[in-house]
Write a protein that holds these residues in place. Structure first.
Motif, PDB file in Angstrom:
ATOM      1  N   ASP A  52      -9.234 -52.255 -37.446  1.00 56.58           N
ATOM      2  CA  ASP A  52     -10.143 -52.860 -38.444  1.00 56.58           C
ATOM      3  C   ASP A  52     -10.520 -51.846 -39.521  1.00 56.58           C
ATOM      4  N   TYR A  53     -10.827 -50.641 -39.079  1.00 57.84           N
ATOM      5  CA  TYR A  53     -11.178 -49.581 -40.043  1.00 57.84           C
ATOM      6  C   TYR A  53     -10.056 -49.387 -41.060  1.00 57.84           C
ATOM      7  N   LEU A  54      -8.817 -49.270 -40.503  1.00 57.65           N
ATOM      8  CA  LEU A  54      -7.679 -48.963 -41.380  1.00 57.65           C
ATOM      9  C   LEU A  54      -7.196 -50.193 -42.137  1.00 57.65           C
ATOM     10  N   GLY A  55      -7.509 -51.353 -41.605  1.00 57.99           N
ATOM     11  CA  GLY A  55      -7.095 -52.595 -42.256  1.00 57.99           C
ATOM     12  C   GLY A  55      -5.631 -52.869 -42.063  1.00 57.99           C
ATOM     13  N   ILE A  56      -5.049 -52.365 -40.981  1.00 59.61           N
ATOM     14  CA  ILE A  56      -3.621 -52.596 -40.709  1.00 59.61           C
ATOM     15  C   ILE A  56      -3.379 -52.494 -39.201  1.00 59.61           C
ATOM     16  N   ALA A  57      -2.411 -53.278 -38.732  1.00 61.91           N
ATOM     17  CA  ALA A  57      -2.115 -53.230 -37.288  1.00 61.91           C
ATOM     18  C   ALA A  57      -1.394 -51.924 -36.934  1.00 61.91           C
ATOM     19  N   ILE A  58      -1.752 -51.397 -35.782  1.00 60.93           N
ATOM     20  CA  ILE A  58      -1.068 -50.176 -35.292  1.00 60.93           C
ATOM     21  C   ILE A  58      -0.036 -50.579 -34.247  1.00 60.93           C
ATOM     22  N   PHE A  59      -0.364 -51.588 -33.478  1.00 69.20           N
ATOM     23  CA  PHE A  59       0.579 -52.136 -32.498  1.00 69.20           C
ATOM     24  C   PHE A  59       0.677 -53.641 -32.702  1.00 69.20           C
ATOM     25  N   ASN A  60       1.897 -54.199 -32.540  1.00 66.57           N
ATOM     26  CA  ASN A  60       2.063 -55.643 -32.508  1.00 66.57           C
ATOM     27  C   ASN A  60       2.111 -56.074 -31.052  1.00 66.57           C
ATOM     28  N   ARG A  61       1.375 -57.109 -30.691  1.00 68.40           N
ATOM     29  CA  ARG A  61       1.357 -57.611 -29.321  1.00 68.40           C
ATOM     30  C   ARG A  61       2.554 -58.519 -29.081  1.00 68.40           C
ATOM     31  N   SER A  62       3.259 -58.271 -27.984  1.00 68.38           N
ATOM     32  CA  SER A  62       4.346 -59.149 -27.598  1.00 68.38           C
ATOM     33  C   SER A  62       4.229 -59.335 -26.085  1.00 68.38           C
ATOM     34  N   GLY A  63       3.528 -60.399 -25.687  1.00 64.74           N
ATOM     35  CA  GLY A  63       3.189 -60.595 -24.265  1.00 64.74           C
ATOM     36  C   GLY A  63       2.287 -59.452 -23.828  1.00 64.74           C
ATOM     37  N   ASN A  64       2.672 -58.789 -22.725  1.00 69.00           N
ATOM     38  CA  ASN A  64       1.892 -57.650 -22.257  1.00 69.00           C
ATOM     39  C   ASN A  64       2.284 -56.357 -22.972  1.00 69.00           C
ATOM     40  N   GLN A  65       3.389 -56.443 -23.714  1.00 66.75           N
ATOM     41  CA  GLN A  65       3.940 -55.250 -24.373  1.00 66.75           C
ATOM     42  C   GLN A  65       3.249 -54.979 -25.710  1.00 66.75           C
ATOM     43  N   LEU A  66       3.118 -53.719 -26.059  1.00 63.19           N
ATOM     44  CA  LEU A  66       2.586 -53.346 -27.370  1.00 63.19           C
ATOM     45  C   LEU A  66       3.676 -52.574 -28.104  1.00 63.19           C
ATOM     46  N   LEU A  67       4.079 -53.076 -29.276  1.00 62.52           N
ATOM     47  CA  LEU A  67       5.158 -52.421 -30.025  1.00 62.52           C
ATOM     48  C   LEU A  67       4.563 -51.742 -31.257  1.00 62.52           C
ATOM     49  N   ILE A  68       4.870 -50.483 -31.410  1.00 63.43           N
ATOM     50  CA  ILE A  68       4.245 -49.692 -32.483  1.00 63.43           C
ATOM     51  C   ILE A  68       4.750 -50.139 -33.855  1.00 63.43           C
TER      52      ILE A  68
END
Ligand SMILES: C[S@@+](CC[C@H](N)C(=O)[O-])C[C@H]1O[C@@H](n2cnc3c(N)ncnc32)[C@H](O)[C@@H]1O
Length: 368
Positions: A52-68
């Motif tokens: 939220d601070y940066l205003g951009i996603a750091i990881f994309n959620r894909s099920g239980n996985q987090l993709l940078i």
């Protein structure tokens, strides 16, 4: 809320960098939370906060996985470098702290090297008129420093071979170049700790020479016992040490006394003993040596002894006290103004009516 991290702190908090690295490494919030010792919901909350601070996603959620994401990669790479630099910085500070703790009270500076040389030269006759060993002897000099004593004893004993050792590589380098400059060829230098010589050098030496070291070590008896093993049966040890408690001067000066006492206390705090000279006899006794002889070598200086005024009062004793000024003041052992008055009092002893006296102790013992 967005962009607040920059406005508030002008920097990204290190805890977020650690969090990003941990999530990327583990691939899931669950595993990362275990590594970071956080609950999964606390970690999730923090990740959301930085995004939220940066205003951009750091990881994309894909099920239980987090993709940078691309921004996440940038944060991971630069953040990793910052965290690594911080680790290196912390190690460096620890190293400085260790060195500081181990540090000699007098250190290894250029001025201390010069002081050791002035000391050795000005009192050479008092300390070394009897530093003589039989031709063909192999002698170990422990803690040769910059070679101030080495050049004297090696030239007086041209028929002997000297192995001169010191734990300080820098000091050994200086000693080596000085001995080379003087064309002395019967000395071999080695950077090493005397404790590392056993057992391979056990009973290898005819004689051992030790000067101004025991006063700096926390276990002088242990060192003497260790050296005992290096000496051949029938061989000897010679020791020279000072004793600051032996200092006498006129005119008497309370500030000068305070300076000397502060030095004694500083040395005690660092594990040494500035009054060790008087203990040479009992130390040799308890370390197993026989036929022990100790002789006090009093350096008495009045106005008739111009060379000693310069060489001993000024360049040796006063220089030694000046060299620990910062430390004793920093440790709260004496105030700056008292220290300065004490040094003035010391220099006052060099006037026409002044006297200064200091006693070294030279001990000799045999290994049966
Ligand atoms: C005060 S200086 C004296 C140097 C020299 N003996 C002189 O009189 O000019 C003490 C020296 O002992 C060395 N030293 C201390 N502990 C040692 C050890 N365990 N093994 C070898 N050298 C040591 C220090 O590095 C330092 O150079």
């Amino acid at each position: 809320m967005k962009g607040e991290i920059y406005k508030k702190d002008s920097m990204i908090d290190l805890k977020y960098l650690k969090l990003i690295l941990a999530i990327d490494k583990n691939g899931s919030l669950k595993k990362a939370s275990t590594q970071l010792n956080l609950t999964q919901s606390a970690l999730s909350h923090q990740l959301k906060k930085i995004e939220d601070y940066l205003g951009i996603a750091i990881f994309n959620r894909s099920g239980n996985q987090l993709l940078i994401t691309e921004a996440g990669k940038e944060l991971k790479e630069k953040g990793g470098l910052i965290l690594n630099d911080l680790n290196v910085l912390e190690l460096r500070i620890l190293e400085i702290k260790q060195n500081h703790l181990k540090r000699y009270i007098h250190g290894y500076s250029e001025s201390e090297a010069q002081r050791l040389k002035d000391q050795a030269k000005s009192i050479e006759e008092f300390l070394h008129y009897d530093s003589l060993w039989e031709i063909g002897s192999t002698i170990l000099e422990v803690g040769c420093g910059v070679g101030a004593q080495t050049e004297i004893i090696a030239q007086k004993n041209k028929g002997c071979r000297f192995n001169s050792i010191d734990i300080s590589k820098e000091s050994i380098k200086k000693a080596q170049s000085r001995i080379k400059e003087l064309g002395i060829s019967n000395v071999k230098f080695q950077t090493c700790d005397v404790y590392d010589l056993n057992p391979k050098e056990a009973e290898r030496y005819d004689h051992v020479f030790v000067c101004f070291i025991l006063e700096h070590v926390s276990e002088p008896e242990k060192m003497l016992q260790h050296i005992y093993n290096l000496i051949k049966p029938g061989g000897s040890i010679s020791i020279i040490e000072g004793d600051h408690g032996s200092t006498l001067f006129f005119p008497e000066n309370n500030y000068t006394r305070k300076v000397i006492n502060a030095q004694i206390e500083l040395q005690r705090k660092k594990g040494g003993n500035a009054n060790i000279g008087r203990q040479i006899y009992p130390l040799l006794q308890s370390s197993g040596y026989s036929m022990i002889e100790v002789s006090p070598r009093q350096i008495y200086v009045d106005n008739n002894k111009k060379a000693l005024i310069k060489g001993f009062i000024e360049n040796t004793f006063t220089a030694m006290m000046k060299g620990i000024a910062e430390d004793v003041i920093h440790e709260g052992l004496i105030s700056k103004s008292d220290f300065e008055l004490g040094i003035k009092g010391l220099m006052r002893t060099t006037n026409k009516d002044g006297i200064f006296s200091y006693t070294f102790f030279k001990g000799h013992g045999i290994k049966k």
